[in-house]
Design a protein around this motif. Structure first.
Motif, PDB file in Angstrom:
ATOM      1  N   ARG A   4       0.845  -1.190   0.000  1.00 45.58           N
ATOM      2  CA  ARG A   4       0.000   0.000   0.000  1.00 45.58           C
ATOM      3  C   ARG A   4       0.881   1.240   0.000  1.00 45.58           C
ATOM      4  N   LEU A   5       0.719   2.062  -1.049  1.00 41.48           N
ATOM      5  CA  LEU A   5       1.442   3.331  -1.123  1.00 41.48           C
ATOM      6  C   LEU A   5       0.480   4.416  -0.731  1.00 41.48           C
ATOM      7  N   SER A   6       0.901   5.277   0.198  1.00 36.47           N
ATOM      8  CA  SER A   6       0.000   6.386   0.491  1.00 36.47           C
ATOM      9  C   SER A   6       0.744   7.705   0.460  1.00 36.47           C
ATOM     10  N   GLY A   7       0.263   8.584  -0.385  1.00 37.69           N
ATOM     11  CA  GLY A   7       0.783   9.950  -0.482  1.00 37.69           C
ATOM     12  C   GLY A   7       2.246  10.039  -0.846  1.00 37.69           C
ATOM     13  N   ILE A   8       2.678   9.193  -1.793  1.00 38.63           N
ATOM     14  CA  ILE A   8       4.099   9.206  -2.139  1.00 38.63           C
ATOM     15  C   ILE A   8       4.439  10.400  -3.011  1.00 38.63           C
ATOM     16  N   THR A   9       5.387  11.192  -2.534  1.00 39.61           N
ATOM     17  CA  THR A   9       5.921  12.289  -3.323  1.00 39.61           C
ATOM     18  C   THR A   9       7.425  12.136  -3.322  1.00 39.61           C
ATOM     19  N   HIS A  10       8.030  12.292  -4.495  1.00 36.14           N
ATOM     20  CA  HIS A  10       9.484  12.130  -4.532  1.00 36.14           C
ATOM     21  C   HIS A  10      10.120  13.279  -5.291  1.00 36.14           C
ATOM     22  N   ALA A  15      13.660  18.870  -8.030  1.00 33.26           N
ATOM     23  CA  ALA A  15      12.634  18.665  -9.066  1.00 33.26           C
ATOM     24  C   ALA A  15      11.692  17.551  -8.624  1.00 33.26           C
ATOM     25  N   GLU A  16      10.420  17.873  -8.588  1.00 33.61           N
ATOM     26  CA  GLU A  16       9.448  16.872  -8.167  1.00 33.61           C
ATOM     27  C   GLU A  16       9.259  15.857  -9.299  1.00 33.61           C
ATOM     28  N   VAL A  17       9.362  14.604  -8.945  1.00 36.53           N
ATOM     29  CA  VAL A  17       9.255  13.554  -9.958  1.00 36.53           C
ATOM     30  C   VAL A  17       7.921  12.826  -9.821  1.00 36.53           C
ATOM     31  N   LEU A  18       7.527  12.536  -8.588  1.00 33.46           N
ATOM     32  CA  LEU A  18       6.258  11.860  -8.333  1.00 33.46           C
ATOM     33  C   LEU A  18       5.469  12.711  -7.347  1.00 33.46           C
ATOM     34  N   SER A  19       4.151  12.748  -7.548  1.00 35.52           N
ATOM     35  CA  SER A  19       3.372  13.630  -6.720  1.00 35.52           C
ATOM     36  C   SER A  19       2.157  12.906  -6.168  1.00 35.52           C
ATOM     37  N   ASP A  20       2.145  12.744  -4.849  1.00 39.87           N
ATOM     38  CA  ASP A  20       0.982  12.246  -4.131  1.00 39.87           C
ATOM     39  C   ASP A  20       0.367  10.972  -4.738  1.00 39.87           C
ATOM     40  N   ILE A  21       1.181   9.939  -4.809  1.00 41.98           N
ATOM     41  CA  ILE A  21       0.712   8.672  -5.371  1.00 41.98           C
ATOM     42  C   ILE A  21       0.115   7.822  -4.252  1.00 41.98           C
ATOM     43  N   THR A  22      -1.133   7.466  -4.380  1.00 44.07           N
ATOM     44  CA  THR A  22      -1.764   6.551  -3.431  1.00 44.07           C
ATOM     45  C   THR A  22      -2.304   5.369  -4.219  1.00 44.07           C
ATOM     46  N   GLY A  57       5.544  10.514   2.309  1.00 42.85           N
ATOM     47  CA  GLY A  57       4.599   9.422   2.157  1.00 42.85           C
ATOM     48  C   GLY A  57       5.150   8.105   2.661  1.00 42.85           C
ATOM     49  N   GLU A  58       4.306   7.094   2.598  1.00 40.67           N
ATOM     50  CA  GLU A  58       4.618   5.822   3.234  1.00 40.67           C
ATOM     51  C   GLU A  58       4.383   4.675   2.269  1.00 40.67           C
ATOM     52  N   ILE A  59       5.227   3.667   2.379  1.00 43.02           N
ATOM     53  CA  ILE A  59       4.995   2.431   1.635  1.00 43.02           C
ATOM     54  C   ILE A  59       4.870   1.318   2.649  1.00 43.02           C
ATOM     55  N   LEU A  60       3.708   0.705   2.713  1.00 42.48           N
ATOM     56  CA  LEU A  60       3.490  -0.345   3.704  1.00 42.48           C
ATOM     57  C   LEU A  60       3.455  -1.695   3.023  1.00 42.48           C
ATOM     58  N   GLN A  61       4.147  -2.658   3.639  1.00 39.31           N
ATOM     59  CA  GLN A  61       4.013  -4.036   3.183  1.00 39.31           C
ATOM     60  C   GLN A  61       3.126  -4.728   4.192  1.00 39.31           C
ATOM     61  N   MET A  62       1.983  -5.211   3.719  1.00 39.93           N
ATOM     62  CA  MET A  62       1.035  -5.787   4.663  1.00 39.93           C
ATOM     63  C   MET A  62       0.908  -7.277   4.434  1.00 39.93           C
ATOM     64  N   GLY A  63       0.905  -7.998   5.524  1.00 41.65           N
ATOM     65  CA  GLY A  63       0.760  -9.443   5.420  1.00 41.65           C
ATOM     66  C   GLY A  63       2.118 -10.094   5.279  1.00 41.65           C
ATOM     67  N   ALA A  64       2.146 -11.409   5.523  1.00 39.63           N
ATOM     68  CA  ALA A  64       3.405 -12.141   5.492  1.00 39.63           C
ATOM     69  C   ALA A  64       3.768 -12.496   4.056  1.00 39.63           C
ATOM     70  N   SER A  65       5.083 -12.710   3.833  1.00 44.05           N
ATOM     71  CA  SER A  65       5.528 -13.227   2.550  1.00 44.05           C
ATOM     72  C   SER A  65       5.063 -14.666   2.425  1.00 44.05           C
TER      73      SER A  65
END
Ligand SMILES: Nc1ncnc2c1ncn2[C@@H]1O[C@H](COP(=O)(O)OP(=O)(O)OP(=O)(O)O)[C@@H](O)[C@H]1O
Ligand SMILES: [Mg+2]
Lengths: 255, 238
Positions: A4-10, A15-22, A57-65
C-alpha cells in the motif's frame, strides 16, 4: 503480501518527480503502470523495492511473505542481467546459494522453475546461446526461484521484438493462471497493459500523479488478442495518455 | 620463424660469414645446454630462479588483485590508492633493490620483495580497470536479490573482471622475469641471472646464449600457461 502506497511524493535535486501517489497492489494481482517517458515509473518501482526512500509518504508491506520466500521484492530487468559465465541452471542457482539450502532442495527449486518456464531442455546452455526471449524467460525463472511476494518488472519485454513479446505475454498469463503471483508491471505498451493488468495505473507527465486507475475485470486467461472489449480499454488508455505524451515530448524537446 | 632465424645463424657461423667471436654457433649453444643439463647445474640455477619468480609473483599478483578489486569497488579506496599506485608505477623497480636489501636482507627476501612489487603495480592497474568494466546492471541484480557482499565479489565482480585480470597477468609476469634476472645479476650465487652474468664476464658466448635461451623458453612457457588458463576460465566468452 499486499503493498500500500500512500501519499508518495518524490523529489530529485529540487525537481518533483512523483506527486501524491496513493495506490494498492493487492495480493495475487498484476498492477500495470503506464505513463509518458520520464514521468517517474522506474522511480516508483525503485521506491517500492526499497532501493530509495520517498521524500514524503509511506509504503506499507502488509501481510506475510509466502512460505519459502527468499527475497520478498524481486526485480525483473529490461536487459535480463544474466551472468554470461553461468549456464541457465547456474544463473538460477546464483540466487539460491546464499540461503543455506541443501543441494537437493536447490535442485528441486531450479527444476521446478525451469519446467514452469519451459526451459528444462536448456538448463546447460550459456546465455549467449539463447535468443532474447529465452534470456528473459531465464530471468523470469530466476525471479520465480526465490518465490517473491511481489515481482517488480520494469519494461521487461521492451528490448524484444513484437512476436517474441506476444509469446512472452502468453507465457506470463500462463504462469499467472497456474500460480497467481503479485506484480507491479511498468510498460510503455498499452496492449501489454490491457492483457496483463488487473488494473492499469495511468500516470501524468512529470511530476507523475495518478490520472486514472482502470480496472479490468475479465480473467487473464480469457483475454485474447483482438478482443473488442480490450481494444476499447486500450483506446481509452491511449486517449488518457495522448495529450500527456505529446506535452511530455514537447517538454523534452525544449530541454 | 624461430627455426628460420636459428638456421640462418647456424649457416652464417658454419660458413665463417659471422665471426664466432660475435655470435656463437647455435649447435654449440645446444651442446653447452646439454652439458649444463647433464652436470645437474641446470636445476641448480633454474630451481632457485623458478622459486623466486613463483613466490614473488604470487605475493605481488594476489595483493594486486585484492587492492585492484577494492579500488574498483570503493570510491574512497580509489581516492587514497590510485595516486600512490600511479607514483609507484613508473619507478624502475630495480633501482629499489639496494633499499630492499637493507629491509629484507641480501638473500631471498629482497628478491621476493622486488618481484612482488614489480608484479603488484601492473596487476593493480589491470584489475581496477577490469572491475570498472564489469557490467553494473549485473552488480545491481546481485544486490536486488539480496546476495551477500562476498558473493557479489566472488561470483559477479571477479569473474566479470577475469578477462582483464588475465591479460594484466601476462604483462606482470613478463616484468617479473625481467626483474628476476636483474636481481640475480646484482647478487646471487645461483640462478639464471647469475649464470648469465658469470658467462658474460668470461665472454663465454655459448653459455651466455644458453642462459638467454632458458629465459625465452621460460617466457614462452609462462605465456602458454596463461593461455591455457584463459581458455579454461574464459570458456564462456568463445
Ligand atoms: N537518480 C536520479 N537523480 C536525479 N534525477 C533522476 C534520478 N533518477 C531519475 N531521475 C529523473 O526523474 C525523472 C523520472 O525518471 P524515471 O526513470 O523514473 O522515469 P520513467 O517514467 O521510468 O521514464 P522512462 O519511461 O523513460 O523509463 C526523470 O526526469 C529523470 O531524469
Ligand atoms: Mg523507466
Amino acid at each position: 503480501m499486499e503493498i500500500r502506497l500512500s501519499g508518495i511524493t518524490h523529489v530529485y535535486n529540487g525537481a518533483e518527480v512523483l506527486s501524491d501517489i496513493t495506490l494498492d497492489v493487492p495480493s495475487g494481482r498484476i498492477v500495470c503502470i503506464v505513463g509518458p517517458s520520464g514521468c517517474g515509473k522506474s522511480t516508483l518501482l525503485r521506491l517500492i523495492g526499497g532501493l530509495e526512500r520517498p521524500t514524503q509518504g509511506e509504503i506499507l508491506q502488509m501481510g506475510a511473505s509466502p512460505p519459502g520466500c527468499l527475497n520478498p521484492l524481486t526485480y525483473i530487468f529490461q536487459d535480463f542481467a544474466l551472468l554470461p559465465w553461468r549456464t541457465v541452471a547456474g544463473n538460477i542457482s546464483l540466487v539460491l546459494e546464499d540461503h543455506g539450502l541443501g543441494k537437493a532442495e536447490m535442485n528441486a527449486i531450479a527444476e521446478n522453475v525451469l519446467a514452469r518456464t519451459k526451459l528444462s531442455d536448456f538448463r546447460n546452455a550459456l546465455p549467449k546461446q539463447l535468443s532474447g526471449g529465452m534470456k528473459q524467460r531465464v530471468a523470469i525463472a530466476r525471479a520465480l526461484a526465490v518465490n517473491p511476494a511481489v515481482m517488480l518488472m520494469d519494461e521487461p519485454l521492451s528490448s524484444l521484438d513484437a512476436q517474441t513479446r506476444e509469446l512472452l505475454v502468453d507465457d506470463l498469463i500462463d504462469l499467472w493462471t497456474r500460480t497467481p503471483f503479485t506484480a507491479v508491471y511498468v510498460t510503455h505498451n498499452l496492449a501489454e497493459a490491457v492483457r496483463l493488468g488487473h488494473s492499469v495505473v495511468v500516470l501524468s507527465r512529470r511530476p507523475g500523479w495518478i490520472r486514472e486507475i482502470v480496472h479490468l475485470d475479465k480473467p487473464l486467461g480469457d483475454r485474447h488478442l483482438g478482443d473488442p472489449e480490450l481494444d476499447r480499454q486500450q483506446q481509452h488508455l491511449w486517449s488518457l495518455m495522448r495529450d500527456e505524451a505529446r506535452a511530455a515530448d514537447a517538454e523534452l524537446a525544449h530541454v | 620463424m624461430f627455426a628460420v632465424l636459428i638456421a640462418l645463424a647456424e649457416i652464417g657461423t658454419q660458413s665463417g660469414f659471422i665471426s664466432p667471436l660475435s655470435f656463437p654457433k647455435p649447435s654449440d649453444v645446444l651442446v653447452t645446454f646439454g652439458e649444463l643439463y647433464d652436470s645437474g647445474r641446470l636445476w641448480r640455477h633454474l630451481g632457485p630462479s623458478l622459486t623466486r619468480l613463483l613466490i614473488g609473483s604470487v605475493i605481488g599478483v594476489s595483493t594486486g588483485v585484492a587492492l585492484g578489486v577494492l579500488i574498483g569497488l570503493f570510491a574512497y579506496v580509489r581516492a587514497g590508492f590510485v595516486p600512490l599506485v600511479a607514483a609507484l608505477f613508473p619507478i624502475p623497480k630495480i633501482a629499489l633493490l639496494p633499499l630492499f636489501v637493507i629491509w629484507f636482507g641480501i638473500d631471498e627476501g629482497s628478491k621476493y620483495a622486488l618481484i612482488a612489487l614489480g608484479t603488484f603495480t601492473p596487476t593493480v592497474v589491470a584489475t581496477y580497470g577490469a572491475v570498472d568494466n564489469v557490467d553494473r546492471t549485473l552488480i545491481r541484480m546481485g544486490q536486488s536479490f539480496g546476495l551477500s557482499w562476498q558473493s557479489i565479489v566472488r561470483k559477479i565482480v571477479l569473474p566479470g573482471a577475469m578477462p582483464g585480470i588475465l591479460s594484466g597477468l601476462r604483462i606482470s609476469l613478463a616484468i617479473g622475469i625481467i626483474l628476476l634476472v636483474a636481481a640475480e645479476m646484482l647478487g646471487a650465487e645461483y640462478g639464471v641471472g647469475a649464470y648469465i652474468l658469470e658467462a658474460g664476464s668470461l665472454y663465454d658466448l655459448e653459455r651466455l646464449f644458453a642462459g638467454v635461451v632458458i629465459l625465452s623458453v621460460l617466457g614462452v612457457l609462462v605465456s602458454f600457461a596463461i593461455g591455457l588458463l584463459e581458455r579454461r576460465v574464459l570458456r564462456w566468452r568463445i
